[in-house]
Design a protein around this motif. Structure first.
Motif, PDB file in Angstrom:
ATOM      1  N   LEU A 168       0.888  -1.276  -0.225  1.00  0.00           N
ATOM      2  CA  LEU A 168      -0.261   0.003  -0.215  1.00  0.00           C
ATOM      3  C   LEU A 168       0.799   1.174   0.103  1.00  0.00           C
ATOM      4  CD1 LEU A 168      -2.937   1.170   0.087  1.00  0.00           C
ATOM      5  CD2 LEU A 168      -2.640   0.920   2.502  1.00  0.00           C
ATOM      6  N   ALA A 169       1.844   1.224   0.820  1.00  0.00           N
ATOM      7  CA  ALA A 169       2.796   2.224   0.856  1.00  0.00           C
ATOM      8  C   ALA A 169       3.658   2.670  -0.564  1.00  0.00           C
ATOM      9  CB  ALA A 169       3.650   2.109   1.982  1.00  0.00           C
ATOM     10  N   ALA A 170       3.760   1.436  -1.220  1.00  0.00           N
ATOM     11  CA  ALA A 170       4.363   1.748  -2.777  1.00  0.00           C
ATOM     12  C   ALA A 170       3.203   2.168  -3.639  1.00  0.00           C
ATOM     13  CB  ALA A 170       5.025   0.361  -2.917  1.00  0.00           C
ATOM     14  N   GLY A 171       1.876   2.196  -3.280  1.00  0.00           N
ATOM     15  CA  GLY A 171       0.899   2.503  -4.377  1.00  0.00           C
ATOM     16  C   GLY A 171       0.332   1.330  -5.035  1.00  0.00           C
ATOM     17  N   ARG A 172       0.535   0.146  -4.359  1.00  0.00           N
ATOM     18  CA  ARG A 172       0.178  -1.166  -5.356  1.00  0.00           C
ATOM     19  C   ARG A 172      -1.046  -1.699  -4.389  1.00  0.00           C
ATOM     20  NH1 ARG A 172       5.602  -4.322  -5.511  1.00  0.00           N
ATOM     21  NH2 ARG A 172       4.192  -6.087  -6.220  1.00  0.00           N
ATOM     22  N   GLU A 173      -2.234  -0.476  -4.554  1.00  0.00           N
ATOM     23  CA  GLU A 173      -3.440  -0.721  -3.643  1.00  0.00           C
ATOM     24  C   GLU A 173      -4.219  -1.980  -3.685  1.00  0.00           C
ATOM     25  OE1 GLU A 173      -7.547   1.630  -3.281  1.00  0.00           O
ATOM     26  OE2 GLU A 173      -5.907   2.827  -3.157  1.00  0.00           O
ATOM     27  N   GLN A 174      -4.564  -2.671  -4.983  1.00  0.00           N
ATOM     28  CA  GLN A 174      -5.246  -3.881  -5.257  1.00  0.00           C
ATOM     29  C   GLN A 174      -4.609  -4.804  -4.896  1.00  0.00           C
ATOM     30  OE1 GLN A 174      -8.285  -3.841  -6.693  1.00  0.00           O
ATOM     31  NE2 GLN A 174      -8.220  -5.948  -5.934  1.00  0.00           N
ATOM     32  N   GLU A 175      -3.161  -5.143  -4.888  1.00  0.00           N
ATOM     33  CA  GLU A 175      -2.360  -6.082  -4.071  1.00  0.00           C
ATOM     34  C   GLU A 175      -2.457  -6.143  -2.484  1.00  0.00           C
ATOM     35  OE1 GLU A 175       1.389  -7.032  -6.461  1.00  0.00           O
ATOM     36  OE2 GLU A 175       1.094  -5.194  -6.988  1.00  0.00           O
ATOM     37  N   ALA A 176      -2.331  -4.737  -2.198  1.00  0.00           N
ATOM     38  CA  ALA A 176      -2.398  -4.597  -0.779  1.00  0.00           C
ATOM     39  C   ALA A 176      -3.943  -5.048  -0.124  1.00  0.00           C
ATOM     40  CB  ALA A 176      -2.361  -3.204  -0.371  1.00  0.00           C
ATOM     41  N   ARG A 177      -4.906  -4.748  -0.931  1.00  0.00           N
ATOM     42  CA  ARG A 177      -6.167  -5.272  -0.462  1.00  0.00           C
ATOM     43  C   ARG A 177      -6.143  -6.693  -0.232  1.00  0.00           C
ATOM     44  NH1 ARG A 177     -10.721  -6.994  -0.832  1.00  0.00           N
ATOM     45  NH2 ARG A 177     -12.607  -6.237   0.050  1.00  0.00           N
ATOM     46  N   GLU A 178      -5.724  -7.357  -1.479  1.00  0.00           N
ATOM     47  CA  GLU A 178      -5.903  -8.623  -1.539  1.00  0.00           C
ATOM     48  C   GLU A 178      -4.997  -9.470  -0.109  1.00  0.00           C
ATOM     49  OE1 GLU A 178      -3.615 -12.358  -4.009  1.00  0.00           O
ATOM     50  OE2 GLU A 178      -3.829 -10.583  -4.809  1.00  0.00           O
ATOM     51  N   TRP A 179      -3.730  -8.971   0.213  1.00  0.00           N
ATOM     52  CA  TRP A 179      -2.853  -9.425   1.205  1.00  0.00           C
ATOM     53  C   TRP A 179      -3.476  -8.944   2.694  1.00  0.00           C
ATOM     54  CZ3 TRP A 179       0.219 -12.991   1.433  1.00  0.00           C
ATOM     55  CH2 TRP A 179       1.020 -13.573   0.272  1.00  0.00           C
ATOM     56  N   PHE A 180      -4.278  -7.746   2.751  1.00  0.00           N
ATOM     57  CA  PHE A 180      -4.979  -7.354   3.903  1.00  0.00           C
ATOM     58  C   PHE A 180      -5.970  -8.647   4.173  1.00  0.00           C
ATOM     59  CE2 PHE A 180      -3.633  -2.750   3.586  1.00  0.00           C
ATOM     60  CZ  PHE A 180      -2.887  -2.790   4.758  1.00  0.00           C
ATOM     61  N   GLY A 181      -6.557  -9.084   3.083  1.00  0.00           N
ATOM     62  CA  GLY A 181      -7.647 -10.144   3.262  1.00  0.00           C
ATOM     63  C   GLY A 181      -6.970 -11.490   3.612  1.00  0.00           C
ATOM     64  N   LYS A 182      -5.626 -11.874   3.200  1.00  0.00           N
ATOM     65  CA  LYS A 182      -5.011 -12.998   3.619  1.00  0.00           C
ATOM     66  C   LYS A 182      -4.616 -12.886   5.214  1.00  0.00           C
ATOM     67  CE  LYS A 182      -3.515 -14.405  -0.962  1.00  0.00           C
ATOM     68  NZ  LYS A 182      -2.367 -14.631  -1.791  1.00  0.00           N
ATOM     69  N   ALA A 183      -4.399 -11.466   5.605  1.00  0.00           N
ATOM     70  CA  ALA A 183      -3.873 -11.269   6.831  1.00  0.00           C
ATOM     71  C   ALA A 183      -4.997 -11.645   7.957  1.00  0.00           C
ATOM     72  CB  ALA A 183      -3.306 -10.040   7.173  1.00  0.00           C
ATOM     73  N   LEU A 184      -6.158 -11.085   7.424  1.00  0.00           N
ATOM     74  CA  LEU A 184      -7.410 -11.169   8.246  1.00  0.00           C
ATOM     75  C   LEU A 184      -7.696 -12.609   8.319  1.00  0.00           C
ATOM     76  CD1 LEU A 184      -9.869  -9.861   9.623  1.00  0.00           C
ATOM     77  CD2 LEU A 184     -11.040  -9.561   7.603  1.00  0.00           C
ATOM     78  N   GLU A 185      -7.769 -13.433   7.167  1.00  0.00           N
ATOM     79  CA  GLU A 185      -7.982 -14.937   7.391  1.00  0.00           C
ATOM     80  C   GLU A 185      -6.966 -15.700   8.298  1.00  0.00           C
ATOM     81  OE1 GLU A 185      -7.475 -16.399   3.591  1.00  0.00           O
ATOM     82  OE2 GLU A 185      -9.035 -15.380   2.581  1.00  0.00           O
ATOM     83  N   ALA A 186      -5.930 -15.088   8.461  1.00  0.00           N
ATOM     84  CA  ALA A 186      -4.937 -15.960   9.409  1.00  0.00           C
ATOM     85  C   ALA A 186      -4.944 -15.307  11.049  1.00  0.00           C
ATOM     86  CB  ALA A 186      -3.657 -15.633   8.909  1.00  0.00           C
ATOM     87  N   ASP A 187      -5.694 -14.012  11.062  1.00  0.00           N
ATOM     88  CA  ASP A 187      -5.603 -13.461  12.199  1.00  0.00           C
ATOM     89  C   ASP A 187      -6.853 -13.863  13.160  1.00  0.00           C
ATOM     90  OD1 ASP A 187      -4.932 -11.683  14.176  1.00  0.00           O
ATOM     91  OD2 ASP A 187      -5.447  -9.901  13.258  1.00  0.00           O
ATOM     92  N   LYS A 188      -6.555 -15.214  13.972  1.00  0.00           N
ATOM     93  CA  LYS A 188      -7.465 -15.393  14.589  1.00  0.00           C
ATOM     94  C   LYS A 188      -7.765 -14.686  15.900  1.00  0.00           C
ATOM     95  CE  LYS A 188      -8.319 -18.455  11.580  1.00  0.00           C
ATOM     96  NZ  LYS A 188      -9.576 -18.195  10.443  1.00  0.00           N
ATOM     97  N   ASP A 189      -6.519 -14.038  16.436  1.00  0.00           N
ATOM     98  CA  ASP A 189      -6.443 -13.466  17.683  1.00  0.00           C
ATOM     99  C   ASP A 189      -6.603 -11.904  17.597  1.00  0.00           C
ATOM    100  OD1 ASP A 189      -6.198 -15.905  18.979  1.00  0.00           O
ATOM    101  OD2 ASP A 189      -4.035 -15.864  18.557  1.00  0.00           O
ATOM    102  N   GLY A 190      -7.115 -11.314  16.574  1.00  0.00           N
ATOM    103  CA  GLY A 190      -6.961 -10.051  16.612  1.00  0.00           C
ATOM    104  C   GLY A 190      -5.739  -9.203  16.655  1.00  0.00           C
ATOM    105  N   ALA A 191      -4.691  -9.816  16.311  1.00  0.00           N
ATOM    106  CA  ALA A 191      -3.474  -9.263  16.548  1.00  0.00           C
ATOM    107  C   ALA A 191      -2.853  -7.987  15.648  1.00  0.00           C
ATOM    108  CB  ALA A 191      -2.277 -10.287  16.424  1.00  0.00           C
ATOM    109  N   THR A 192      -4.118  -7.996  14.316  1.00  0.00           N
ATOM    110  CA  THR A 192      -3.615  -6.827  13.547  1.00  0.00           C
ATOM    111  C   THR A 192      -4.982  -6.011  13.308  1.00  0.00           C
ATOM    112  OG1 THR A 192      -4.187  -7.912  11.677  1.00  0.00           O
ATOM    113  CG2 THR A 192      -2.057  -8.262  12.270  1.00  0.00           C
ATOM    114  N   ASP A 193      -5.039  -4.868  12.900  1.00  0.00           N
ATOM    115  CA  ASP A 193      -6.191  -4.171  12.448  1.00  0.00           C
ATOM    116  C   ASP A 193      -6.376  -4.249  11.069  1.00  0.00           C
ATOM    117  OD1 ASP A 193      -3.997  -2.696  11.305  1.00  0.00           O
ATOM    118  OD2 ASP A 193      -5.044  -0.664  12.078  1.00  0.00           O
ATOM    119  N   ALA A 194      -6.286  -5.587  10.443  1.00  0.00           N
ATOM    120  CA  ALA A 194      -6.536  -6.066   9.163  1.00  0.00           C
ATOM    121  C   ALA A 194      -7.872  -5.651   8.461  1.00  0.00           C
ATOM    122  CB  ALA A 194      -6.124  -7.148   8.708  1.00  0.00           C
ATOM    123  N   SER A 195      -8.836  -5.847   9.302  1.00  0.00           N
ATOM    124  CA  SER A 195     -10.192  -5.809   9.168  1.00  0.00           C
ATOM    125  C   SER A 195     -10.605  -3.980   8.906  1.00  0.00           C
ATOM    126  CB  SER A 195     -11.324  -6.097  10.215  1.00  0.00           C
ATOM    127  OG  SER A 195     -11.175  -5.685  11.328  1.00  0.00           O
TER     128      SER A 195
END
Length: 250
Positions: A168-195
């Motif tokens: 996202l910082a590099a301006g690659r927003e679509q890819e960033a959205r995909e990986w935030f989604g993957k982070a959310l899938e793995a984040d069972k304990d709410g360790a990130t604010d991916a949502s």
């Protein structure tokens, strides 16, 4: 840790243990209090590696990076382990020395870390690259078999999140959205604010259940009601006072 504390007299060991327990309980919710308990433990048993390590993490949590680094170094000298290497490198970042963090990422100690430690070191190195404005290098640093794996480990959500944030910082927003989604899938304990980050990218705005304007209107209505009551009281009092004054004149 228990074995290290057994080297102390029983009463002292119990006092140190109680303070270390408080550090562990408070370090996330109240880092300053945790830091206070760590200083007590340090005063009581500064020659115990576990105490120096706890003091280091408490200082790190309160952004006292120079102090944290000194405690981590002391703990490492006492224990001979390498597990603190990534957080020591991150202290260098906190002190504004990303180049030193990158140098540590290339030291032989990294090869002695377990998988979790190596992932943590990769996160620190990527952060150092970003500190230096090297966004593309940060992205490449995070690209690894651990990132590509579909298996979920305790560090998976944070690794995916860091990668999404760098994209996202590099301006690659679509890819960033995909990986935030993957982070959310793995984040069972709410360790990130991916949502929340996903919602921001999707243009979703969160509104409080109670609108501030409604609260303000209610408050204004209440104030108006109070003004009416006070005004009624003044009128009555004036009438009474007027009668009394008239009576005095008569």
């Amino acid at each position: 840790m228990r074995q290290e504390l057994m080297s102390l007299p029983k009463g002292l060991a119990e006092d140190v243990s109680r303070n270390l327990v408080m550090v562990a309980q408070l370090i996330d919710e109240d880092p300053e209090k945790a830091y206070g308990y760590s200083r007590v433990a340090l005063r009581l048993a500064s020659r115990v590696a576990a105490v120096r390590e706890a003091a280091g993490f408490a200082a790190y949590a309160t952004q006292k990076y120079s102090e944290a680094l000194a405690e981590f170094r002391a703990a490492r000298r006492m224990s001979g382990g390498v597990e603190l290497w990534p957080v020591m490198a991150d202290c260098e970042r906190g002190l504004g020395r990303p180049e030193r963090a990158l140098a540590m990422a290339g030291e032989p100690e990294v090869q002695k870390l377990d998988k979790a430690g190596q992932v943590e070191m990769r996160l620190v190195a990527a952060g150092a690259r970003r500190d230096l404005g090297q966004l593309d290098a940060a992205i490449v640093t995070l690209q690894s078999p651990e990132l590509a794996s579909s298996a979920v480990h305790p560090w998976t959500a944070r690794l995916r999140y860091a990668y999404a944030d760098a994209l996202l910082a590099a301006g690659r927003e679509q890819e960033a959205r995909e990986w935030f989604g993957k982070a959310l899938e793995a984040d069972k304990d709410g360790a990130t604010d991916a949502s929340d980050r996903l919602a921001e990218l999707d243009g979703v705005e969160f509104v409080d259940a109670f609108d501030d304007s409604d609260d303000a209107d209610d408050a204004d209505d209440a104030d108006d009601a109070e003004d009416v009551e006070e005004s009624d009281g003044v009128v009555v009092d004036d009438e009474i006072d007027g009668d009394d004054r008239d009576g005095d004149k008569g």
